[in-house]
Design a protein around this motif. Structure first.
Motif, PDB file in Angstrom:
ATOM      1  N   ALA A  69       0.826  -1.210   0.000  1.00 41.03           N
ATOM      2  CA  ALA A  69       0.000   0.000   0.000  1.00 41.03           C
ATOM      3  C   ALA A  69       0.859   1.259   0.000  1.00 41.03           C
ATOM      4  O   ALA A  69       1.918   1.301   0.636  1.00 41.03           O
ATOM      5  N   SER A  70       0.382   2.282  -0.682  1.00 42.51           N
ATOM      6  CA  SER A  70       1.109   3.549  -0.722  1.00 42.51           C
ATOM      7  C   SER A  70       0.938   4.306   0.594  1.00 42.51           C
ATOM      8  O   SER A  70      -0.029   4.114   1.327  1.00 42.51           O
ATOM      9  N   GLU A  71       1.897   5.170   0.857  1.00 40.57           N
ATOM     10  CA  GLU A  71       1.858   5.978   2.079  1.00 40.57           C
ATOM     11  C   GLU A  71       0.579   6.808   2.146  1.00 40.57           C
ATOM     12  O   GLU A  71      -0.057   6.931   3.195  1.00 40.57           O
ATOM     13  N   GLU A  72       0.216   7.345   1.006  1.00 39.60           N
ATOM     14  CA  GLU A  72      -0.958   8.206   0.951  1.00 39.60           C
ATOM     15  C   GLU A  72      -2.235   7.409   1.224  1.00 39.60           C
ATOM     16  O   GLU A  72      -3.134   7.880   1.927  1.00 39.60           O
ATOM     17  N   ALA A  73      -2.291   6.207   0.664  1.00 39.44           N
ATOM     18  CA  ALA A  73      -3.466   5.373   0.898  1.00 39.44           C
ATOM     19  C   ALA A  73      -3.559   5.005   2.377  1.00 39.44           C
ATOM     20  O   ALA A  73      -4.650   4.989   2.959  1.00 39.44           O
ATOM     21  N   LEU A  74      -2.430   4.740   2.998  1.00 36.83           N
ATOM     22  CA  LEU A  74      -2.420   4.441   4.428  1.00 36.83           C
ATOM     23  C   LEU A  74      -2.974   5.607   5.237  1.00 36.83           C
ATOM     24  O   LEU A  74      -3.828   5.444   6.110  1.00 36.83           O
ATOM     25  N   ALA A  75      -2.464   6.799   4.945  1.00 31.82           N
ATOM     26  CA  ALA A  75      -2.923   7.983   5.669  1.00 31.82           C
ATOM     27  C   ALA A  75      -4.419   8.193   5.458  1.00 31.82           C
ATOM     28  O   ALA A  75      -5.144   8.565   6.389  1.00 31.82           O
ATOM     29  N   THR A  76      -4.877   7.916   4.251  1.00 31.86           N
ATOM     30  CA  THR A  76      -6.293   8.138   3.958  1.00 31.86           C
ATOM     31  C   THR A  76      -7.176   7.138   4.692  1.00 31.86           C
ATOM     32  O   THR A  76      -8.159   7.533   5.325  1.00 31.86           O
ATOM     33  N   VAL A  77      -6.846   5.870   4.636  1.00 36.44           N
ATOM     34  CA  VAL A  77      -7.713   4.890   5.300  1.00 36.44           C
ATOM     35  C   VAL A  77      -7.688   5.082   6.816  1.00 36.44           C
ATOM     36  O   VAL A  77      -8.702   4.860   7.489  1.00 36.44           O
ATOM     37  N   LEU A  78      -6.555   5.542   7.337  1.00 32.37           N
ATOM     38  CA  LEU A  78      -6.547   5.811   8.771  1.00 32.37           C
ATOM     39  C   LEU A  78      -7.465   6.981   9.110  1.00 32.37           C
ATOM     40  O   LEU A  78      -8.217   6.955  10.087  1.00 32.37           O
ATOM     41  N   THR A  79      -7.447   7.997   8.271  1.00 35.27           N
ATOM     42  CA  THR A  79      -8.322   9.145   8.496  1.00 35.27           C
ATOM     43  C   THR A  79      -9.789   8.743   8.362  1.00 35.27           C
ATOM     44  O   THR A  79     -10.638   9.180   9.149  1.00 35.27           O
ATOM     45  N   LEU A  80     -10.091   7.906   7.392  1.00 36.71           N
ATOM     46  CA  LEU A  80     -11.471   7.440   7.231  1.00 36.71           C
ATOM     47  C   LEU A  80     -11.900   6.616   8.449  1.00 36.71           C
ATOM     48  O   LEU A  80     -13.041   6.715   8.912  1.00 36.71           O
ATOM     49  N   THR A  81     -10.983   5.813   8.959  1.00 36.32           N
ATOM     50  CA  THR A  81     -11.276   5.022  10.151  1.00 36.32           C
ATOM     51  C   THR A  81     -11.586   5.922  11.348  1.00 36.32           C
ATOM     52  O   THR A  81     -12.558   5.706  12.076  1.00 36.32           O
ATOM     53  N   VAL A  82     -10.750   6.936  11.520  1.00 38.45           N
ATOM     54  CA  VAL A  82     -10.965   7.872  12.624  1.00 38.45           C
ATOM     55  C   VAL A  82     -12.310   8.576  12.485  1.00 38.45           C
ATOM     56  O   VAL A  82     -13.063   8.711  13.453  1.00 38.45           O
ATOM     57  N   SER A  83     -12.627   9.021  11.273  1.00 38.05           N
ATOM     58  CA  SER A  83     -13.900   9.714  11.062  1.00 38.05           C
ATOM     59  C   SER A  83     -15.074   8.803  11.378  1.00 38.05           C
ATOM     60  O   SER A  83     -16.070   9.245  11.973  1.00 38.05           O
ATOM     61  N   SER A  84     -14.969   7.554  10.987  1.00 40.40           N
ATOM     62  CA  SER A  84     -16.041   6.613  11.294  1.00 40.40           C
ATOM     63  C   SER A  84     -16.202   6.467  12.799  1.00 40.40           C
ATOM     64  O   SER A  84     -17.306   6.506  13.339  1.00 40.40           O
TER      65      SER A  84
END
Lengths: 225, 225
Positions: free
Chosen positions: B165-180
């Motif tokens: 996984a790309s660094e950016e994708a990691l940061a994004t899915v973590l942010t989506l997880t937090v928002s959820s």
DNA sequence: TGACTTTTTATACGTACGTTCAGATAGTTT
DNA sequence: AAACTATCTGAACGTACGTATAAAAAGTCA
């Protein structure tokens, strides 16, 4: 809203005053939209909006009413467009013999991402404003009337695809999906901060990743345990 | 913060004045926490906080400093506890030979859900306050120092589980997880409104569904296309 | 007890807030 | 041109804001 005349019934096209009035009114609403989106309802002052719109203080009251009324007007102004696009995409799916959960999620999320990625700064501001109010239960009464009807339509289709899921689980996964969508707009700084060096992207560029995330999430959460 | 004496070095346990001062200070911070959580920074007035705390106006300035300083203090006060719990759970996983993505997500999300479900209204207010500031890029500088270090730790472990996984994708899915996660606290009204008749639940009751959603989402989003 | 420090009170300062409105201006109709 | 309506200006209203501070009160210690 207070003074502005109705003009609705006959609508004399010849009156340049009404045309000018509407133009000013739009400037006021645009300015309010930018301010509310950038700072939130409480942090914005009527004077800021007047300065942004390039009008005097009294004009805000004349065209926008009280601060609350102005806020409500700004919120409601563009809802119809977003809702129509979502329902149009839903109709397209419904007209087909079958469609996937992923297509359903995509139909719900993409109109918002497109709005948030438009060139027009007013539409971008509106997208940010939505992110502010939908993720704050204080505004839920307003969210309920503006966006819940469409959300229920989509819920109904998820229900048909996953008949064994409980009503509460459906409502929850839809809310989680919405929150994920909004965070693409509301948490751009954090995404950029956590992946240093990566460029700031347009919301639409996250479409595939976001739809994957939400679809996978819904499937996993609604899977019979 | 302005006047309160340092007292840090020697800490005379005998001085009842300092004890009383600290008690008052806690009342001020508690009141501020409740107010900020309920209405947000801009909408809260110092006078509201004073009334809630049952103290006079000057006491807020004496113990809390300016409004900004008071806000920063309230935010930072409980961070260590939440962070410690998240890192403790992460250490438990790291000590094992192997663990699943689901266990990793659960370790990150559960401490927050537990805080938000505690009997203590102050901890619940803190959870709501987190939801307010993390989902608003305006506060990202503060979020960055308070919560990003822990988030990076978890990102590193996801990276080990999904090396492609790309660094950016990691940061994004973590942010989506937090928002959820945050929306479980911030959007309780909407969840209840969309699933009429269902009871209002404690955040912890959504643990399984939320972890399923986020884990399934991350897996789907990071899967090699 | 009296000098000392910490905490609290009560009040005030200057500024900015949301809202209102009489009157000036611009545009339309007769 | 005169009567009329819609729009806009500029200023003011009363209120509430965040902050500061002098003086009083409470508590400690020699």
């Amino acid at each position: 809203m207070s003074q502005p005349p109705e003009n609705a019934g006959n609508s004399r096209q010849t009156d340049g005053r009404l045309a000018r009035g509407e133009a000013t009114r739009d400037r006021v609403l645009d300015a309010a939209e930018l301010c509310f989106a950038a700072h939130g309802f409480a942090a914005v002052t009527i004077r800021q909006i007047a300065r942004e719109a390039g009008v005097t203080l009294g004009v805000i009251g004349f065209h926008g009413g009280t601060k609350e009324e102005l806020f409500a007007t700004v919120l409601a102004r563009r809802t119809e467009t977003l809702t129509a696009e979502r329902l149009k995409r839903l109709d397209v799916l419904r007209a087909r013999r079958a469609f996937s959960l992923r297509e359903l999620v995509d139909a719900y999320l993409t109109p918002y991402l497109e709005i948030a990625s438009r060139g027009d700064p007013q539409w971008r501001a509106y997208a940010q404003l939505i992110a502010r109010i939908v993720s704050d239960d204080q505004f839920y009464p307003r969210v309920r009337e503006l966006y819940d009807p469409t959300a229920r339509e989509y819920m109904a289709e998820i229900r048909r695809l996953r008949p064994e899921a409980s009503e509460e689980a459906l409502a929850t996964v839809l809310t989680l999906t919405v929150s994920s969508m909004l965070s693409i707009v509301a948490s751009r700084a954090r995404i950029a901060g956590l992946s240093e060096g990566s460029p700031v992207r347009q919301p639409l560029e996250y479409r595939t990743l976001l739809v994957d995330f939400c679809t996978g999430g819904i499937e996993a959460a609604l899977a019979p345990s």
